[in-house]
Scaffold this motif. Structure first.
Motif, short mmCIF file in Angstrom:
data_model
loop_
_atom_site.label_atom_id
_atom_site.label_comp_id
_atom_site.label_asym_id
_atom_site.label_seq_id
_atom_site.Cartn_x
_atom_site.Cartn_y
_atom_site.Cartn_z
N GLU B 29 0.82 -1.22 0.00
CA GLU B 29 0.00 0.00 0.00
C GLU B 29 0.84 1.26 0.00
O GLU B 29 0.52 2.22 -0.70
CB GLU B 29 -0.94 0.00 1.22
CG GLU B 29 -1.88 1.19 1.23
CD GLU B 29 -3.00 1.03 2.24
OE1 GLU B 29 -3.08 -0.03 2.89
OE2 GLU B 29 -3.81 1.99 2.37
N PHE B 30 1.91 1.28 0.80
CA PHE B 30 2.63 2.54 1.00
C PHE B 30 4.01 2.57 0.38
O PHE B 30 4.67 3.61 0.40
CB PHE B 30 2.73 2.84 2.50
CG PHE B 30 1.41 2.95 3.18
CD1 PHE B 30 0.65 4.10 3.05
CD2 PHE B 30 0.90 1.90 3.94
CE1 PHE B 30 -0.59 4.22 3.66
CE2 PHE B 30 -0.33 2.01 4.56
CZ PHE B 30 -1.08 3.17 4.43
N GLU B 33 9.55 3.13 1.34
CA GLU B 33 9.80 4.30 2.19
C GLU B 33 8.54 4.76 2.90
O GLU B 33 8.61 5.26 4.02
CB GLU B 33 10.37 5.47 1.37
CG GLU B 33 11.82 5.30 1.00
CD GLU B 33 12.00 4.61 -0.33
OE1 GLU B 33 10.97 4.23 -0.93
OE2 GLU B 33 13.15 4.43 -0.75
N GLY B 34 7.40 4.58 2.25
CA GLY B 34 6.15 5.03 2.85
C GLY B 34 5.75 4.21 4.07
O GLY B 34 5.03 4.68 4.93
N ALA B 124 0.71 -4.36 -6.15
CA ALA B 124 1.32 -3.07 -5.90
C ALA B 124 2.79 -3.24 -5.50
O ALA B 124 3.66 -2.50 -5.94
CB ALA B 124 0.56 -2.33 -4.81
N ARG B 128 5.71 -1.62 -7.83
CA ARG B 128 6.66 -0.65 -7.28
C ARG B 128 8.09 -1.12 -7.48
O ARG B 128 8.98 -0.32 -7.73
CB ARG B 128 6.40 -0.47 -5.78
CG ARG B 128 5.20 0.38 -5.47
CD ARG B 128 5.37 1.04 -4.11
NE ARG B 128 4.39 2.11 -3.93
CZ ARG B 128 3.14 1.91 -3.53
NH1 ARG B 128 2.74 0.69 -3.30
NH2 ARG B 128 2.33 2.92 -3.39
#
Lengths: 223, 223
Positions: B29-30, B33-34, B124, B128
DNA sequence: GTCTATAGTCGGATAGAC
DNA sequence: GTCTATCCGACTATAGAC
């Protein structure tokens, strides 16, 4: 040594524009969280405090970059889209003309999406925004993707003589776009599987011709 | 109140496994780094220090998650891939059998990539990693993507009676995969353009049938 | 508009008790 | 193996001189 009245910028661009240029690259490569304001300021040869000054915040700069992509993309695609939209406005098209527009459409998208070096940074930016849609997604979708998708679906509806609102038309338009987008979205995987290092001009033409062939076959037989 | 000898985990899974489960979701989801180690530990109902303890570092957990995706994906696709690989090993296939395997191939990929809720987080994660390939990309490519791509290209070579090493075979295989992947990679855009909220079972079948039709048309006419 | 300096927060990793 | 407490570096944003 610069004269007293010279602006302090390195190049002729304003600090604001240099920050946007840097943002396209850096956000594209590292994502929103992966990019730090220090990276952005360094790349833009600007001061750290210039970001909150010009854009309010890091997020403000991010949205400004999204808007910039939409604007530039609109410039690139305007001639093609206007041609298609104009042709579709005057009722159903003769099959030959619609097919030619369709080839023009896929060729142009391959050139822009796969071939353009400008798109390298943009593509990653856009794809990341799709993974985790935020405020910038609406900017991108409404300002760019919708019009491109509508043009393709409109052409398809005209060629297949179906209603524009038929969901199968939209599905088909997405599948056709998918054949182009995969070379952008899965660029690393595609290159590795092909044993290529990059998409040279000659290889772009191979891709364009392959897509045209697939489109012809699909449109000749689809029910 | 737990007995003295009970492990302190909330569920039956080990802390290590719960961290991997959380990593798939949170990194997906993030992004790397998120996602913060605190998010990961909270989601896994584990202690912050468990991450460096079990995986050495945040990056170690990230790579372990990539390996987990490869292993699970291999389980999902093993029957299909073994069937295809076995069939291809015994020389050229009759056209009908090859086409049936190809339909099986695309149907299965649509079901896994677009339909599986398990794939939501994975997709995802994988995408990424393609945008900014790191150590985990090799794990994903060698452990998963290569075999899937090879199976598709092998079938295509058999159906079109071309050499497996012909680059046009690979290009075509990528384009066909692209028609499926676009519904995963550009899920948000596709859903919005279709006016759908999700890919229900019935809509998945529409997509499967559309892809089968496109594959048939392409394979019937391709030169 | 641009700069330096710094405030205030949050990040990953560690030490050491249990 | 798991926990608490803590270190220290990096982060974004701001204040205020120029």
């Amino acid at each position: 040594m610069r004269a007293r009245s010279d602006p302090p910028q390195v190049s002729g661009e304003t600090t604001r524009q240099r920050l946007i240029d840097a943002a396209l690259q850096v956000f594209g490569e590292f994502g929103f969280e992966g990019a730090s304001t220090r990276m952005l300021a360094d790349k833009a040869d600007a001061n750290l405090a210039a970001i909150p000054y010009h854009f309010g915040s890091k997020e403000g700069l991010y949205c400004a970059a999204a808007q910039y992509i939409v604007d530039r993309m609109a410039q690139h695609t305007a001639p093609l889209l206007e041609q298609i939209e104009h042709a579709l406005r005057n009722g159903p098209l003769p099959r030959n003309q619609a097919l030619e527009l369709m080839h023009n459409y896929t060729d142009t998208l391959v050139a822009i999406l796969v071939g353009s070096s400008e798109a390298d940074g943009w593509a990653a930016f856009i794809m990341r925004e799709q993974l985790q849609p935020g405020a910038a997604f609406d900017v991108l979708y409404e300002g760019m993707m919708r019009r491109v998708g509508d043009a393709g679906a409109g052409l398809l509806a005209s060629i297949l003589k179906r209603s524009r609102s038929d969901p199968s038309i939209n599905l088909r338009a997405i599948a056709i776009l998918g054949q182009i987008l995969v070379f952008r979205n899965c660029r690393q995987t595609a290159l590795r599987s092909l044993g290529w290092k990059e998409f040279s001009v000659e290889r772009l033409e191979q891709i364009q011709s392959l897509i045209r062939e697939h489109v012809d076959l699909i449109l000749a037989g689809a029910v």
